[in-house]
Design a protein around this motif. Structure first.
Motif, mmCIF file in Angstrom:
data_model
loop_
_atom_site.group_PDB
_atom_site.id
_atom_site.type_symbol
_atom_site.label_atom_id
_atom_site.label_comp_id
_atom_site.label_asym_id
_atom_site.label_seq_id
_atom_site.Cartn_x
_atom_site.Cartn_y
_atom_site.Cartn_z
ATOM 1 N N ALA A 78 -3.026 21.840 4.646
ATOM 2 C CA ALA A 78 -2.556 21.535 3.037
ATOM 3 C C ALA A 78 -1.971 20.037 2.964
ATOM 4 N N ASP A 79 -1.199 19.772 3.944
ATOM 5 C CA ASP A 79 -0.420 18.573 3.790
ATOM 6 C C ASP A 79 -1.574 17.252 4.060
ATOM 7 N N LEU A 80 -2.676 17.458 4.345
ATOM 8 C CA LEU A 80 -3.700 16.423 4.583
ATOM 9 C C LEU A 80 -4.394 16.249 3.329
ATOM 10 N N LYS A 81 -4.664 17.317 2.296
ATOM 11 C CA LYS A 81 -5.445 17.158 1.228
ATOM 12 C C LYS A 81 -5.048 15.853 0.597
ATOM 13 N N MET B 75 0.594 -1.239 0.018
ATOM 14 C CA MET B 75 -0.031 0.039 0.310
ATOM 15 C C MET B 75 0.772 1.218 -0.034
ATOM 16 N N LYS B 76 0.511 2.247 -0.725
ATOM 17 C CA LYS B 76 0.988 3.534 -0.842
ATOM 18 C C LYS B 76 1.280 4.439 0.653
ATOM 19 N N SER B 77 2.208 5.085 0.879
ATOM 20 C CA SER B 77 2.360 5.826 1.951
ATOM 21 C C SER B 77 2.360 7.191 1.585
ATOM 22 N N ILE B 78 2.177 8.168 2.712
ATOM 23 C CA ILE B 78 2.042 9.642 2.359
ATOM 24 C C ILE B 78 2.848 10.075 3.677
ATOM 25 N N ALA B 79 3.883 10.989 3.381
ATOM 26 C CA ALA B 79 4.803 11.595 4.541
ATOM 27 C C ALA B 79 4.065 12.893 4.746
ATOM 28 N N ILE B 80 3.830 12.885 6.210
ATOM 29 C CA ILE B 80 3.120 14.103 7.000
ATOM 30 C C ILE B 80 4.091 14.361 8.227
ATOM 31 N N SER B 81 4.499 15.805 8.375
ATOM 32 C CA SER B 81 5.164 15.912 9.487
ATOM 33 C C SER B 81 4.148 16.848 10.494
ATOM 34 N N GLY B 82 4.333 16.881 11.845
ATOM 35 C CA GLY B 82 3.589 17.223 12.775
ATOM 36 C C GLY B 82 4.429 18.035 13.862
ATOM 37 N N SER B 83 3.831 18.902 14.702
ATOM 38 C CA SER B 83 4.326 19.498 15.790
ATOM 39 C C SER B 83 3.567 19.019 16.729
ATOM 40 N N LEU B 84 4.294 18.518 17.706
ATOM 41 C CA LEU B 84 3.705 18.383 19.421
ATOM 42 C C LEU B 84 2.769 19.616 19.875
ATOM 43 N N ARG B 85 1.865 19.399 20.290
ATOM 44 C CA ARG B 85 0.889 20.723 21.047
ATOM 45 C C ARG B 85 1.330 20.661 22.292
ATOM 46 N N GLU B 86 1.512 22.008 22.712
ATOM 47 C CA GLU B 86 1.984 22.253 24.110
ATOM 48 C C GLU B 86 0.745 22.295 24.876
ATOM 49 N N ASN B 87 -0.406 22.920 24.565
ATOM 50 C CA ASN B 87 -1.729 22.934 25.180
ATOM 51 C C ASN B 87 -2.616 22.158 24.525
ATOM 52 N N VAL B 88 -3.792 21.738 25.147
ATOM 53 C CA VAL B 88 -4.614 20.933 24.604
ATOM 54 C C VAL B 88 -6.089 21.390 24.883
ATOM 55 N N GLY B 89 -6.910 22.044 24.137
ATOM 56 C CA GLY B 89 -7.934 22.520 24.586
ATOM 57 C C GLY B 89 -8.715 23.073 23.388
ATOM 58 N N LYS B 90 -9.944 24.026 23.761
ATOM 59 C CA LYS B 90 -10.786 24.471 22.566
ATOM 60 C C LYS B 90 -9.986 25.703 21.965
ATOM 61 N N ARG B 91 -9.501 26.700 22.933
ATOM 62 C CA ARG B 91 -8.828 27.830 22.780
ATOM 63 C C ARG B 91 -7.745 27.591 21.751
ATOM 64 N N ASP B 92 -6.838 26.668 22.165
ATOM 65 C CA ASP B 92 -5.716 26.354 21.514
ATOM 66 C C ASP B 92 -6.046 25.643 20.135
ATOM 67 N N ALA B 93 -6.941 24.835 19.986
ATOM 68 C CA ALA B 93 -7.451 24.356 18.722
ATOM 69 C C ALA B 93 -7.930 25.201 17.722
ATOM 70 N N LYS B 94 -8.774 26.437 18.153
ATOM 71 C CA LYS B 94 -9.257 27.466 17.626
ATOM 72 C C LYS B 94 -7.955 28.151 16.651
ATOM 73 N N GLU B 95 -7.119 28.317 17.630
ATOM 74 C CA GLU B 95 -5.915 29.287 17.232
ATOM 75 C C GLU B 95 -5.034 28.378 16.233
ATOM 76 N N LEU B 96 -4.934 27.227 16.356
ATOM 77 C CA LEU B 96 -4.438 26.419 15.364
ATOM 78 C C LEU B 96 -4.984 26.199 14.020
ATOM 79 N N ARG B 97 -6.242 26.156 14.033
ATOM 80 C CA ARG B 97 -7.135 26.168 12.819
ATOM 81 C C ARG B 97 -7.154 27.493 12.034
ATOM 82 N N TYR B 98 -6.947 28.573 12.867
ATOM 83 C CA TYR B 98 -6.801 29.979 12.390
ATOM 84 C C TYR B 98 -5.410 30.063 11.631
#
Length: 195
Positions: free
Chosen positions: A46-49, A1-24
């Motif tokens: 963009a990496d997820l598309k 099966m094919k693989s797609i490479a994606i890199s991510g950065s660990l989140r310091e804070n986990v919560g609604k406000r932090d998630a909203k800032e990330l999406r923005y």
């Protein structure tokens, strides 16, 4: 099966406000689970598309904080109005552990029933397959070469090497039914044959 490479950065804070800032900022909150521990991180939308907006199923080579993991998309959540991804869950793969994945079906060949005027009806577009990651197929090919009018291909007829199909064996994948034009032609032929 094919693989797609994606890199991510660990989140310091986990919560609604932090998630909203990330999406923005054009990022998507994500979780990787199934391994020794859960990782909360963020990836670029963009990496997820190429991973999300495709009928294919792909493995994901994730790099989070310098560590590499192989995973699959377990679930993606979308905004109800904009259809943008607002959260994604990844399941870490283990070479020795079977995993269940929805694999797309690819129809191959030409049905003799369709050539005669029958109508092709595809009921299932994906099958749930359980296998080790190395044995997981990219697609499941279903041949239409022997499909006459009134016949169908059921899940029970599908065999995949080193994998198990979890769908009900009696479920129909694809069938050829009699079209209206073919019914009318047969009725006309029956009328003229009686005279």
């Amino acid at each position: 099966m094919k693989s797609i490479a994606i890199s991510g950065s660990l989140r310091e804070n986990v919560g609604k406000r932090d998630a909203k800032e990330l999406r923005y900022a054009g990022k998507v909150p994500a979780v990787l689970y199934g391994g020794d521990e859960q990782y909360h991180f963020a990836v670029s939308a963009a990496d997820l598309k190429p991973l999300i907006y495709t009928p294919e199923v792909n493995f994901v080579d994730l790099e989070i904080g310098g560590k590499k993991y192989q995973a699959i998309v377990q679930e993606a959540q979308y905004h109800p109005l904009t259809d943008q991804i607002i959260h994604i869950d990844f399941l870490a793969l283990n070479e020795k552990k079977e995993v269940s994945v929805n694999i797309p079906i690819a129809l191959t060949g030409t049905s003799p029933g369709v050539k005669m005027g029958g109508k092709l009806v595809q009921k299932l577009r994906k099958l749930r397959v359980k296998a080790l990651p190395k044995d997981m197929p990219q697609v499941i090919e279903v041949s239409l070469e022997s499909l006459e009018v009134g016949k169908s291909v059921r899940v029970g007829a599908i065999e995949i090497k080193n994998a198990k199909v979890l769908n009900n064996a009696d479920d129909t994948i694809v069938s050829v039914i009699m079209s209206r034009a073919l019914k009318q032609a047969e009725q006309e032929a029956a009328k003229t044959g009686k005279k």
